[in-house]
Design a protein around this motif. Structure first.
Motif, PDB file in Angstrom:
ATOM      1  N   GLU A  44       0.788  -1.231   0.000  1.00 43.48           N
ATOM      2  CA  GLU A  44       0.000   0.000   0.000  1.00 43.48           C
ATOM      3  C   GLU A  44       0.819   1.280   0.000  1.00 43.48           C
ATOM      4  O   GLU A  44       0.322   2.314  -0.450  1.00 43.48           O
ATOM      5  CB  GLU A  44      -0.930   0.018   1.223  1.00 43.48           C
ATOM      6  CG  GLU A  44      -1.963  -1.087   1.214  1.00 43.48           C
ATOM      7  CD  GLU A  44      -2.896  -1.000   2.409  1.00 43.48           C
ATOM      8  OE1 GLU A  44      -2.635  -0.185   3.327  1.00 43.48           O
ATOM      9  OE2 GLU A  44      -3.899  -1.743   2.425  1.00 43.48           O
ATOM     10  N   THR A  45       2.045   1.245   0.511  1.00 43.91           N
ATOM     11  CA  THR A  45       2.776   2.485   0.728  1.00 43.91           C
ATOM     12  C   THR A  45       4.200   2.426   0.183  1.00 43.91           C
ATOM     13  O   THR A  45       4.752   1.357  -0.072  1.00 43.91           O
ATOM     14  CB  THR A  45       2.852   2.828   2.229  1.00 43.91           C
ATOM     15  OG1 THR A  45       3.539   1.779   2.918  1.00 43.91           O
ATOM     16  CG2 THR A  45       1.472   3.001   2.829  1.00 43.91           C
ATOM     17  N   ILE A  46       4.760   3.637   0.023  1.00 43.72           N
ATOM     18  CA  ILE A  46       6.167   3.811  -0.332  1.00 43.72           C
ATOM     19  C   ILE A  46       6.753   4.795   0.669  1.00 43.72           C
ATOM     20  O   ILE A  46       6.165   5.852   0.924  1.00 43.72           O
ATOM     21  CB  ILE A  46       6.322   4.349  -1.763  1.00 43.72           C
ATOM     22  CG1 ILE A  46       5.836   3.305  -2.773  1.00 43.72           C
ATOM     23  CG2 ILE A  46       7.776   4.743  -2.047  1.00 43.72           C
ATOM     24  CD1 ILE A  46       5.770   3.824  -4.190  1.00 43.72           C
ATOM     25  N   GLY A  47       7.899   4.447   1.261  1.00 41.42           N
ATOM     26  CA  GLY A  47       8.525   5.310   2.250  1.00 41.42           C
ATOM     27  C   GLY A  47       9.830   5.879   1.754  1.00 41.42           C
ATOM     28  O   GLY A  47      10.500   5.301   0.888  1.00 41.42           O
ATOM     29  N   GLY A  48      10.209   7.026   2.313  1.00 41.37           N
ATOM     30  CA  GLY A  48      11.483   7.649   1.976  1.00 41.37           C
ATOM     31  C   GLY A  48      11.350   9.154   1.935  1.00 41.37           C
ATOM     32  O   GLY A  48      10.237   9.699   1.796  1.00 41.37           O
ATOM     33  N   ARG A  49      12.494   9.849   2.056  1.00 40.68           N
ATOM     34  CA  ARG A  49      12.463  11.304   2.029  1.00 40.68           C
ATOM     35  C   ARG A  49      11.988  11.795   0.657  1.00 40.68           C
ATOM     36  O   ARG A  49      12.548  11.429  -0.378  1.00 40.68           O
ATOM     37  CB  ARG A  49      13.848  11.875   2.349  1.00 40.68           C
ATOM     38  CG  ARG A  49      13.932  13.380   2.308  1.00 40.68           C
ATOM     39  CD  ARG A  49      12.861  14.061   3.193  1.00 40.68           C
ATOM     40  NE  ARG A  49      13.251  14.203   4.572  1.00 40.68           N
ATOM     41  CZ  ARG A  49      12.401  14.097   5.574  1.00 40.68           C
ATOM     42  NH1 ARG A  49      11.116  13.795   5.356  1.00 40.68           N
ATOM     43  NH2 ARG A  49      12.802  14.276   6.816  1.00 40.68           N
ATOM     44  N   GLY A  50      10.915  12.572   0.661  1.00 38.56           N
ATOM     45  CA  GLY A  50      10.321  13.081  -0.572  1.00 38.56           C
ATOM     46  C   GLY A  50       9.109  12.309  -1.044  1.00 38.56           C
ATOM     47  O   GLY A  50       8.475  12.694  -2.030  1.00 38.56           O
ATOM     48  N   ALA A  51       8.745  11.237  -0.342  1.00 35.45           N
ATOM     49  CA  ALA A  51       7.632  10.405  -0.804  1.00 35.45           C
ATOM     50  C   ALA A  51       6.334  11.195  -0.907  1.00 35.45           C
ATOM     51  O   ALA A  51       5.617  11.131  -1.915  1.00 35.45           O
ATOM     52  CB  ALA A  51       7.453   9.207   0.129  1.00 35.45           C
TER      53      ALA A  51
END
Length: 403
Positions: free
Chosen positions: A101-108
């Motif tokens: 369901e999700t994507i993580g990281g700086r700028g997501a």
């Protein structure tokens, strides 16, 4: 226009959008260091079939589709803030993570997810032949985190791009946003006279003078104007600095930074004058002014501006607002939540300074911005790609009906 096909194609491109977003996250791109991520975006725009893709002298990337007379732009800033304390992250902020369901990281969420959805909206437009009498310009803009709106001042004033409206793809928690408070970065400087700390009466302590100013600023915050839609104006002291010959001396200088948020009806001069009129400011003969931004872009170009970013509101009955609401209803068969941002966006220049209508719809959530463990939702990427693909045609329908 077949809205089921638009939604289906957006869903079909979910994995490609996700992969593209993860690629962008893996490339550190703080303000002034966006070159590598801009080149990656250019590559993806060319891959999906944009008619032209160019990088301007400031370093913003522009992808164009169509050659019609109605120019419509969509914007995502591609710079990010830093990661802060790495210990606050549960995963590598640049390698990120992905689940169903999700994507993580700086700028997501803030805001490379918006970039991913815009690029694949362009592919949907090309695949389904949704072109018309419009030119779509998809912009990946730089330096927003350092100086929101600077990029659009440059794009409009120096490049001459003046779209009929701009879609900001900053995160909107699933709603359509039509405004935001403005902001200012203000400096207050107090001069004193140093003396030996054993005889402070021989000097004039700048910190003591600033202390009285701080108390009056705290009270000023409670008296600021309010607006039914944007809410209260506000101020907070964000930084404090001093100069002194030593720890055994009277401080001969003190200055502070103020983060001033502007509601509707407040402007640069009135906000500065409120501070200049404070009794403690007058007594200390303090100097009150705006900060000035003049850091170079990654290309080396310096395009300076005062740190003044006006509030703006797009009326509910404006044809752009109505086109956005109609697009949402026809795609998703429900009414949208129409609201405003809490934080600041490039809209401060697009509409606040330049008067170009601006509307917001973007993947992710505001609360994820600048936070550790930042993430966005794949379903948001899909819905936003569909929305961006359909909006230009529905806007043209509104324009033609109004004639």
């Amino acid at each position: 226009m077949d809205f089921k096909k638009i939604n289906a194609l957006a869903e079909a491109y979910k994995s490609r959008m996700s992969a593209f977003l993860r690629d962008m996250i893996r490339i550190p791109s703080e303000s002034g260091d966006e070159e590598k991520v801009v080149l990656r975006i250019k590559e993806e725009m060319e891959r999906v079939g944009f008619d032209t893709v160019e990088i301007d002298p400031m370093g913003n990337v522009h992808g164009r589709i169509g050659h019609g007379k109605h120019v419509i732009a969509m914007d995502a800033h591609v710079d990010t803030v830093g990661v802060g304390n790495p210990d606050n992250w549960e995963f590598d902020p640049y390698e990120g993570f992905e689940d169903e369901e999700t994507i993580g990281g700086r700028g997501a969420s803030d805001q490379e997810g918006g970039m991913a959805s815009m690029v694949y909206a362009g592919k949907i437009i090309k695949d389904l032949g949704l072109t018309g009498d419009y030119t779509l310009v998809v912009v990946g803009s730089v330096q927003e985190e350092d100086c929101d709106g600077l990029c659009w001042q440059y794009i409009v004033k120096e490049l001459g791009l003046k779209p009929e409206f701009v879609v900001s793809t900053e995160p909107t928690d699933g709603g359509i946003y039509r405004g935001q408070r403005g902001r200012m970065e203000i400096k207050v400087d107090v001069k004193g006279v140093s003396a030996h700390g054993s005889a402070p009466e021989r000097g004039d302590n700048a910190i003591f003078r600033m202390g009285r100013i701080l108390g009056e600023l705290e009270q000023l915050h409670t008296r600021l104007k309010t607006d039914a839609f944007l809410g209260n104006g506000s101020l907070t002291v964000s930084e404090i600095f001093y100069t002194s010959p030593s720890r055994c001396a009277v401080a001969d200088g003190c200055n502070i930074s103020i983060d001033r948020r502007l509601t509707a009806g407040e402007d640069k001069e009135s906000a500065l004058q409120q501070i200049r009129d404070l009794p403690a400011v007058i007594d200390a003969k303090a100097h009150v002014c705006l900060y000035h931004y003049d850091k170079p872009a990654y290309t080396g170009l310096v395009y300076s501006t005062d740190c003044y970013f006006p509030s703006w509101i797009l009326p509910e009955d404006h044809e752009v607002t109505q086109a956005a609401v109609a697009t949402y209803r026809r795609l998703f068969d429900q009414d949208p939540r129409v609201d405003k941002w809490t934080f600041s966006t490039n809209g401060v220049s697009i509409m606040g300074l330049l008067g170009i209508p601006c509307i917001g719809f973007g993947p992710g959530k505001e609360a994820q911005a600048h936070a550790p463990n930042e993430k966005t939702w794949k379903a948001d990427l899909v819905r936003c790609a569909a929305f961006y693909a359909a909006l230009p045609t529905i806007y043209l329908e509104k324009v033609m009906l109004g004639k």
